[in-house]
Design a protein around this motif. Structure first.
Motif, PDB file in Angstrom:
ATOM      1  N   GLN A 258      30.398  10.554  16.774  1.00  0.00           N
ATOM      2  CA  GLN A 258      29.697   9.418  16.192  1.00  0.00           C
ATOM      3  C   GLN A 258      28.535   9.006  17.098  1.00  0.00           C
TER       4      GLN A 258
ATOM      5  N   GLU B  19      32.596  10.119  11.145  1.00  0.00           N
ATOM      6  CA  GLU B  19      31.574   9.371  10.395  1.00  0.00           C
ATOM      7  C   GLU B  19      30.325  10.222  10.081  1.00  0.00           C
TER       8      GLU B  19
ATOM      9  N   ASN C 206      27.297   8.425   8.281  1.00  0.00           N
ATOM     10  CA  ASN C 206      26.555   7.345   8.934  1.00  0.00           C
ATOM     11  C   ASN C 206      25.082   7.700   9.071  1.00  0.00           C
TER      12      ASN C 206
END
Length: 129
Positions: free
Chosen positions: A12, A81, A84
């Protein structure tokens, strides 16, 4: 763990990603042509190919990270993620790419629509009260 299992991890936090794309690919032992091909499939704009990664937008950095992971030959892809910082168009590009390549993958994401589009099975975690 299986002997010889190769895992590709998409973090991330992308703050350690730096430099120009050719040097980045060399540093991470990526096939540069395959890496560029993945970046094109993920919709990275041509002008971004000339920028340092640390000068890119968060969405551009995310596409670099995704292309890096997809360029790595792995038995399992662990992604944190992945949606994102991607706009809807780029999320759609990623969904199509994953549908085509169908890698063995374990991912964590809060975007339920993205999960439904890419996952064959899902596990929902809830806090213990």
């Amino acid at each position: 763990m299986q002997t010889g299992l190769k895992i590709s991890y998409l973090p991330q936090d992308l703050s350690s990603y730096h430099g120009y794309l050719p040097a980045f690919a060399k540093e991470h032992d990526l096939d540069y042509e395959h890496f560029l091909n993945q970046l094109k499939k993920l919709g990275l704009e041509r002008e971004a190919f000339k920028q340092k990664i640390e000068e890119m937008s968060q969405g551009q950095k995310k596409r670099v990270a995704l292309a890096k992971s997809l360029t790595e030959e792995a038995s399992l892809y662990l992604w944190d993620e992945p949606a994102n910082y991607l706009d809807l168009f780029n999320q759609d590009q990623l969904i199509k790419l994953l549908a085509k390549e169908q890698p063995a993958m374990l991912l964590v994401d809060h975007d339920q629509a993205f999960i439904e589009a890419v996952a064959k099975e899902r596990v929902n975690l809830r806090p213990v009260l």
